[in-house]
Design an enzyme around this catalytic site. Structure first.
Site, mmCIF file in Angstrom:
data_model
loop_
_atom_site.group_PDB
_atom_site.id
_atom_site.type_symbol
_atom_site.label_atom_id
_atom_site.label_comp_id
_atom_site.label_asym_id
_atom_site.label_seq_id
_atom_site.Cartn_x
_atom_site.Cartn_y
_atom_site.Cartn_z
ATOM 1 N N SER A 12 42.684 13.758 31.105
ATOM 2 C CA SER A 12 43.046 12.631 31.973
ATOM 3 C C SER A 12 42.847 11.277 31.300
ATOM 4 O O SER A 12 43.372 10.274 31.787
ATOM 5 C CB SER A 12 42.213 12.667 33.254
ATOM 6 O OG SER A 12 42.527 13.808 33.989
ATOM 7 N N SER A 48 41.031 8.406 34.929
ATOM 8 C CA SER A 48 42.355 7.921 35.358
ATOM 9 C C SER A 48 42.323 6.455 35.783
ATOM 10 O O SER A 48 43.072 5.641 35.232
ATOM 11 C CB SER A 48 42.937 8.794 36.470
ATOM 12 O OG SER A 48 42.760 10.151 36.203
ATOM 13 N N PHE A 90 32.118 4.648 48.193
ATOM 14 C CA PHE A 90 31.744 5.425 49.370
ATOM 15 C C PHE A 90 30.843 6.624 49.077
ATOM 16 O O PHE A 90 30.391 7.284 49.998
ATOM 17 C CB PHE A 90 33.014 5.852 50.112
ATOM 18 C CG PHE A 90 33.866 4.665 50.466
ATOM 19 C CD1 PHE A 90 33.493 3.813 51.492
ATOM 20 C CD2 PHE A 90 35.004 4.361 49.720
ATOM 21 C CE1 PHE A 90 34.248 2.689 51.798
ATOM 22 C CE2 PHE A 90 35.772 3.245 50.020
ATOM 23 C CZ PHE A 90 35.387 2.401 51.060
ATOM 24 N N GLU A 91 30.629 6.920 47.810
ATOM 25 C CA GLU A 91 29.716 8.000 47.432
ATOM 26 C C GLU A 91 29.009 7.598 46.139
ATOM 27 O O GLU A 91 29.525 6.770 45.384
ATOM 28 C CB GLU A 91 30.476 9.323 47.191
ATOM 29 C CG GLU A 91 30.950 10.035 48.446
ATOM 30 C CD GLU A 91 29.846 10.549 49.347
ATOM 31 O OE1 GLU A 91 28.751 10.896 48.838
ATOM 32 O OE2 GLU A 91 30.058 10.589 50.568
ATOM 33 N N GLU A 101 44.935 7.249 43.170
ATOM 34 C CA GLU A 101 44.763 8.572 42.574
ATOM 35 C C GLU A 101 44.238 9.601 43.575
ATOM 36 O O GLU A 101 43.217 9.373 44.239
ATOM 37 C CB GLU A 101 43.774 8.506 41.400
ATOM 38 C CG GLU A 101 43.679 9.854 40.705
ATOM 39 C CD GLU A 101 42.525 9.989 39.730
ATOM 40 O OE1 GLU A 101 42.629 10.810 38.822
ATOM 41 O OE2 GLU A 101 41.514 9.279 39.880
ATOM 42 N N HIS A 158 39.909 23.215 38.546
ATOM 43 C CA HIS A 158 38.887 23.560 37.541
ATOM 44 C C HIS A 158 37.925 24.621 38.079
ATOM 45 O O HIS A 158 37.409 25.434 37.330
ATOM 46 C CB HIS A 158 38.099 22.324 37.124
ATOM 47 C CG HIS A 158 38.810 21.456 36.122
ATOM 48 N ND1 HIS A 158 39.273 21.945 34.917
ATOM 49 C CD2 HIS A 158 39.124 20.135 36.133
ATOM 50 C CE1 HIS A 158 39.850 20.954 34.232
ATOM 51 N NE2 HIS A 158 39.780 19.856 34.953
ATOM 52 N N ASP A 206 49.010 13.465 35.724
ATOM 53 C CA ASP A 206 48.666 13.232 34.320
ATOM 54 C C ASP A 206 48.913 14.487 33.486
ATOM 55 O O ASP A 206 49.297 14.416 32.337
ATOM 56 C CB ASP A 206 47.226 12.724 34.176
ATOM 57 C CG ASP A 206 46.227 13.478 35.045
ATOM 58 O OD1 ASP A 206 46.621 14.419 35.772
ATOM 59 O OD2 ASP A 206 45.038 13.124 34.992
ATOM 60 N N HIS A 207 48.694 15.659 34.123
ATOM 61 C CA HIS A 207 48.854 16.937 33.414
ATOM 62 C C HIS A 207 48.896 18.036 34.455
ATOM 63 O O HIS A 207 48.611 17.804 35.631
ATOM 64 C CB HIS A 207 47.682 17.170 32.451
ATOM 65 C CG HIS A 207 46.347 17.070 33.157
ATOM 66 N ND1 HIS A 207 45.897 18.049 34.000
ATOM 67 C CD2 HIS A 207 45.421 16.088 33.181
ATOM 68 C CE1 HIS A 207 44.727 17.686 34.500
ATOM 69 N NE2 HIS A 207 44.412 16.481 34.045
HETATM 70 ZN ZN LIG Z 1 40.725 17.979 34.676
#
Ligand SMILES: [Zn+2]
Length: 532
Positions: free
Chosen positions: A112, A175, A289-290, A331, A340, A377-378
């Site tokens: 990314s 990103s 927010f986190e 994003e 993942h 992105d991929h």
């Molecule tokens: Zn990734």
């Protein structure tokens, strides 16, 4: 055996038909001919918009390959009570599409960071590096200087537009960082993640660069820990020491950012965000927010954290106050994380939320003056196969058994943590297991984290100069089309005319009719597992 399979298939199909899962009008050739005629009509009327784009929005689905888009389309359709694949996503309704070649300069299958450099800065870079050309080497701080490349967000800012980044990951993640940072290691979120050598050589962490490299009007996402001095308790999780600030340099970057602009507001929860977005005295808005990435939407506390759609709306509202227009990067960052983990439910529900944000932005802006691009992105090694019957859950089983006489799921992965052997062989799986939101799809090769994939991704385009998105392009083309359409650097000479101001002609054209199968939809409601 084969005969038995065919018989089973026929029986299955008959069952489907008798349950009404296949929309009955689809058996009539007239249905398809009518639908195609409508699509042709829309296509014939398509007119390129050749005036300057006042606003540009780039939607980036991290890891959103084409198989992810197709599977998410079915999921969203089913959540809406439809059979699924016939129901267009918001992004499907964009009139122009291109393919984007995603490789990094040094790898076929990219990450990314290098890809963010491509689609935001218009220059391909190396794996793991952000906002630097391929002359910069991964993790070698002293190769940064002189190799920086700036982003379309930067060019838009110079042209007097307001700019913003919105993400479901931490805002310092690869990103969004492509929009503002120059760094040879994507993991240098704060100084606490940097080696002493790099600090000595003068390299800066990504959080610091976010505050000082340029003036970003709206920053929304996660990533509090990188902004506050080590040990600073988190406002949301004050008892949890692991969520404390981590900065070694003791700086409070949120305070520094606020001090830079009058009218700058910092918020860390949903209520404060919604208030700030409606407050016209707020000129700059940072919402974190986190402590790290935001939660998956399916795990989100709806009272405390905003959805991606809500963040997108807040950003558009604040940025729209600039009469010269805006650039916004949005994003859907955790599609990638679900993949993942080999948990397709997470990746696909995140994709649906991402598409909801696209739908919201399409409502809030006009096709006449806003160029909107949607891309990834991929891709991921995520497959969708096995001849599943129409109307069954996208998370369900493929039709028939595998050669080992066990069932297998429609969705599978080429590699990742889903590789698990049971007494030396592949585990069997039933429908109930496979539709569980926590179910990890099987993978062919064991890896702690599933990998990205190298095939092209789609770019969907709508608005001024959207028709330039055609054919098979290098990923860098995305940044250049945005800059050209908006008449910003490096395309400020020979600029196309501004659109004459006046009431906007928002002729929103849907590419496909969506008037399908109400009866089948109602039946499906009873059959498709409930999705939260
Ligand atoms: Zn990734």
């Amino acid at each position: 055996m084969q005969g038995a399979c065919v018989l089973l298939l026929l029986l299955g199909l008959q069952l489907q038909l008798s349950l009404g899962l296949v929309p009955v009008e689809e058996e009539d050739p007239a249905f398809w001919n009518r639908q195609a005629a409508q699509a042709l009509d829309v296509a014939k009327k398509l007119q390129p918009i050749q005036t300057a784009a006042k606003n540009v929005i780039l939607f980036l689905g991290d890891g959103m390959g084409v198989s992810t888009v197709t599977a998410a389309r079915i999921l969203k359709g089913q959540m809406d009570g439809k059979p699924g694949p016939e129901t267009p996503l918001a992004m499907d309704q964009f009139p122009y599409v291109a393919l984007s070649k995603t490789y990094n300069v040094d790898r076929y299958v990219p990450d990314s960071a290098g890809t963010a450099t491509a689609y935001l800065c218009g220059v391909k870079g190396n794996y793991g590096t952000i906002g630097v050309s391929a002359a910069a080497r991964y993790n070698q701080c002293n190769t940064t200087r002189g190799n920086e490349v700036t982003s379309v967000m930067n060019w838009a800012k110079k042209a007097g537009k307001s700019v913003g980044v919105v993400t479901t990951t931490r805002v310092q993640h690869a990103s969004p960082a492509g929009a503002y940072a120059h760094v040879v290691n994507r993991d240098w979120y704060s100084d606490a993640q940097m080696p002493d050598q790099a600090k000595k050589e003068g390299c800066q962490d990504i959080a610091t660069q976010m505050v000082y490299n340029m003036d970003i009007d709206v920053i929304l996402g996660g990533g509090r820990i990188y902004m506050f001095p080590e040990g600073t308790p988190d406002p949301e999780y004050p008892e949890n020491g692991r969520q404390n600030g981590v900065r070694k340099d003791r700086r409070n970057l949120v305070q520094e950012w606020q001090a830079k602009h009058q009218g700058a507001q910092y918020v860390w929860n949903r209520t404060a965000l919604l208030q700030a977005a409606n407050d016209s005295s707020v000129t700059h808005l940072m919402g974190l927010f986190e402590p790290g990435d935001m939660t998956y939407d399916i795990h989100r506390d709806h009272t405390k954290d905003p959805s991606l759609e809500e963040m997108t709306e807040a950003a558009v509202r604040v940025l729209s106050r600039n009469p010269r227009g805006f650039f916004l990067f949005v994003e859907g960052g955790r599609i990638d994380h679900g993949h993942h983990e080999n948990i397709a439910y997470r990746a696909l529900t995140e994709t649906v939320m991402f598409d909801n944000a696209i739908a919201k932005a399409s409502q809030l802006t006009s096709e006449a003056d806003t160029l909107t691009l949607v891309t990834a992105d991929h891709s991921h090694v995520f497959t969708f196969g096995g001849y599943p019957l129409r109307g069954t859950s996208i998370f369900g089983l493929a039709d028939g058994k595998a050669s080992d006489r066990k069932s297998y799921t429609t969705l599978l992965y080429g590699n990742g943590p889903g590789y698990r052997l049971n007494m030396g062989s592949r585990a069997d799986v039933n429908e109930k297991q496979s539709v569980d939101p926590e179910y990890q799809q099987q993978a062919a090769v064991p890896l702690g984290s599933e990998t990205h994939a190298g095939e092209d991704v789609a770019v969907f385009a709508r608005g001024p100069w959207a028709h330039l998105m055609h054919g098979v392009q290098e990923q860098t083309f995305v940044a250049h089309v945005m800059a050209f359409a908006a008449c910003v650097e490096p395309y400020t000479t020979d600029c196309h005319p501004q659109r004459p101001s006046g009431p906007s002609d928002t002729a929103h054209q849907a590419a496909c009719p969506s008037s399908l199968a109400l009866l089948a939809g109602a039946l499906l409601l009873l059959l498709v597992p409930t999705l939260h």
